[in-house]
Design a protein around this motif. Structure first.
Motif, mmCIF file in Angstrom:
data_model
loop_
_atom_site.group_PDB
_atom_site.id
_atom_site.type_symbol
_atom_site.label_atom_id
_atom_site.label_comp_id
_atom_site.label_asym_id
_atom_site.label_seq_id
_atom_site.Cartn_x
_atom_site.Cartn_y
_atom_site.Cartn_z
ATOM 1 N N GLY A 34 -38.572 -30.007 40.036
ATOM 2 C CA GLY A 34 -38.621 -29.847 38.572
ATOM 3 C C GLY A 34 -37.951 -28.576 38.119
ATOM 4 N N GLY A 43 -43.391 -29.608 43.190
ATOM 5 C CA GLY A 43 -44.429 -29.113 44.097
ATOM 6 C C GLY A 43 -45.152 -27.869 43.602
ATOM 7 N N SER A 44 -44.519 -27.122 42.733
ATOM 8 C CA SER A 44 -45.144 -25.930 42.165
ATOM 9 C C SER A 44 -45.182 -26.147 40.646
ATOM 10 C CB SER A 44 -44.318 -24.706 42.580
ATOM 11 O OG SER A 44 -44.810 -23.559 41.970
ATOM 12 N N ASP A 45 -44.805 -25.126 39.876
ATOM 13 C CA ASP A 45 -44.695 -25.350 38.433
ATOM 14 C C ASP A 45 -43.242 -25.687 38.106
ATOM 15 O OD1 ASP A 45 -45.302 -25.431 35.717
ATOM 16 O OD2 ASP A 45 -44.955 -23.276 35.445
ATOM 17 N N ARG A 76 -46.568 -31.934 45.502
ATOM 18 C CA ARG A 76 -45.520 -31.704 46.496
ATOM 19 C C ARG A 76 -45.257 -32.994 47.265
ATOM 20 N NH1 ARG A 76 -47.012 -27.560 50.822
ATOM 21 N NH2 ARG A 76 -47.621 -29.402 52.002
#
Ligand SMILES: Cc1cc2nc3c(=O)[nH]c(=O)nc-3n(C[C@H](O)[C@H](O)[C@H](O)COP(=O)(O)OP(=O)(O)OC[C@H]3O[C@@H](n4cnc5c(N)ncnc54)[C@H](O)[C@@H]3O)c2cc1C
Length: 523
Positions: free
Chosen positions: A20, A43-45, A184
């Motif tokens: 993203g 997987g993260s922000d 993730r």
């Protein structure tokens, strides 16, 4: 934008995009525009990787022209116009001053800039102009005019990388895509008619899986890790680290964006934003594998401070003036034998069965990259994927009169020039929807309603998401980090029903993050 894993678990999609950042966001928007059933997994922000760490220029890159990459420069220079149509608040025209030491240097510079303007079809009032020492005394008073008595100023565009990601993702959602942060993808398992994506909810550690006819691997520096599962330095890509440092703006109040030349001949930019002037960037091989928070080393700091002392000796900048710092990784396509600064910034798209990987490239070219990826996706799905004409406006992009918008913001909310610029940049024409009639100030320029907007409309779930990538405080208004984080934490606690322990943990995590940014100052 709403994270909803119940909606995606065990379902089948036409396209699943992994990553993203700006590349994944651009592809998600394009896939949704093409009417495909689309999911994006981060997987993260969102924008937590390279896409919040750039210099934030929407540009073709004069340097790449000098390196002979005419096609790339032309494409990206033209792309600026499209991005301005789509999101004027995220494509703000500014003058870039290039100081010159002699008339000969100025003449050479002008030649290059004229070619750049021709490639980018720049005309009218946006064409470059030259400044002599007298003009420079007015236009850039701190510049060392003894060493640099001439200057050429040309048009470049400034964006906010993370906000561009958010706007693009929201456009994708409005077109029907499902976009989810903190999911993730652990493995891709090929199946007869597509791929099984085995994933993990990074907030609860629960596994989930889903299927897609085509997977787009847009994980940037992690692209090879996703498909091979191997850690460490990739081989097809070369990871190059780029560092930026934020100095108190009052210590280096540049009036234009200024292009300096570092000791090794590379350009280093000085750009004012919020209460800082940031300088960057470096371009060195990143040792080890991809990392969300690469370290800023003393050698990076020394490299960036050196040209400042030559160009702005009067400012007498030292390490103690640094108030923020960040590093990002460029996923460059490997060219063995070349140093990172010589490697092409051109993107590469490759296909492995029903997985399309896209890496390299520039933030500026994200829309064209998405078109290229969609051609591959279309050929796998055996569907025609139409190109985007005319360009659809991104959320917040409804008002191209940026000066008028800033004036309206000032009149309505009583903020100063810097405050209205900040709000205009972050939210564009949506600013009135974000703040409402009588917003509650946290500081004179930051409002509680911005935190609510980040939570309700932009899928922020952690304190770090809100203050780093939605409100953009620690790097551009670092003196407000603590007070905004405190107020934001309280709002998050109410929204997510956090216990006292959970609230304390979030605050601690953020504090250690803020300290870590400036670790080199204590070494
Ligand atoms: C210092 C620096 C300055 C730059 N300046 C400019 C500039 O001024 N102008 C310009 O046009 N370009 C610039 N660039 C280039 C530009 O920033 C990048 O090309 C662009 O941001 C890359 O975006 P991306 O989406 O491909 O990668 P990223 O933004 O890194 O996105 C990849 C995402 O994938 C996620 N991910 C990884 N593995 C997984 C997994 N298994 N499952 C789910 N998600 C995963 C990561 O968390 C990450 O968010 C700069 C780059 C750097 C480093």
């Amino acid at each position: 934008m709403k994270r909803d894993l119940n909606e995606i678990a065990d379902r089948s999609f036409d396209v699943a995009i992994v990553g993203g950042g700006i590349t994944g966001a651009g592809v998600a928007r394009h896939a949704a525009l093409a009417g495909l059933n689309t999911v994006l997994l981060e997987g993260s922000d969102f924008a937590a990787g390279t896409s919040s760490r750039s210099t934030k220029l929407i540009h073709g890159g004069l340097r790449y022209l000098a390196m002979g990459h005419v096609g790339l420069v032309r494409e990206t220079a033209l792309e600026r116009k499209h991005l301005f149509q789509m999101a004027p608040h995220l494509t703000e025209p500014q003058w870039m001053l290039v100081p010159a030491a002699s008339r000969l240097e100025l003449a050479k510079l002008q030649l290059g800039i004229s070619a750049y303007e021709m490639l980018g079809a720049v005309g009218g009032r946006d064409r470059h102009h030259n400044w002599n020492a007298r003009a420079l005394a007015q236009e850039e008073p701190l510049l060392n005019r003894e060493l640099f008595p001439y200057g050429c100023a040309y048009r470049e565009y400034l964006t906010d990388d993370a906000r561009l990601v958010m706007a693009t993702l929201r456009a994708a959602v409005l077109l029907g895509a499902s976009v989810n942060n903190y999911v993730r993808v652990d493995s891709l398992r090929p199946q007869s008619d597509g791929t099984l994506l085995e994933c993990r909810d990074m907030l609860t550690q629960q596994p989930l899986s889903l299927r897609a006819s085509v997977v787009v691997n847009a994980t940037g520096p992690w692209a090879e890790q996703l498909v091979t599962g191997e850690r460490g330095q990739p081989s097809r890509l070369h990871l190059s680290k780029g560092v930026h440092l934020g100095l108190l703006r009052a210590r280096l109040p540049v009036r234009n964006m200024v292009m300096l030349t570092a000791a090794d001949g590379r350009p280093v930019f000085a750009i004012a934003r919020g209460s800082v002037t940031y300088i960057g960037t470096t371009d060195t091989t990143a040792e080890g594998g991809p990392d969300l928070w690469p370290e800023v080393d003393q050698s990076d700091v020394d490299y960036l401070l050196e040209p400042l002392r030559r160009y702005f000796p009067q400012a007498a900048i030292t390490q103690n003036d640094i108030v923020s710092a960040w590093a990002g990784l460029r996923p460059l396509v490997n060219q063995p034998g070349k140093a990172p600064k010589e490697m092409s910034r051109k993107e590469e798209v490759w296909r492995d069965g029903r997985v399309v990987t896209v890496a390299g490239g520039k933030l500026t070219g994200f829309r064209k990259m998405a078109e290229q990826v969609m051609t591959e996706v279309g050929s796998i799905l055996r569907r025609d994927v139409e190109l985007e004409t005319p360009m659809a406006v991104l959320p917040g992009g409804g008002n191209p009169d940026l000066a008028g918008l800033m004036q309206q913001i000032r009149n309505r909310y009583g903020v100063d020039e810097q405050g209205s610029r900040r709000l205009m940049r972050l939210y564009g024409s949506e600013v009135f929807a974000v703040l409402g009639d009588t917003p509650t100030p946290i500081t004179p320029t930051v409002f509680a309603e911005e935190v609510s907007w980040a939570l309700d409309q932009e899928a922020a779930v952690k304190l770090e998401d809100v203050i780093y990538r939605r409100l953009r405080i620690p790097w551009f208004r670092p003196e407000e980090s603590v007070v905004v984080a405190q107020a934001a934490a309280d709002l998050l606690a109410v929204k997510f029903n956090w216990s006292t322990e959970e609230l304390a943990r979030e605050r601690e995590e953020l504090e250690s993050r803020l300290h870590h940014d400036l670790t080199f100052r204590r070494s």
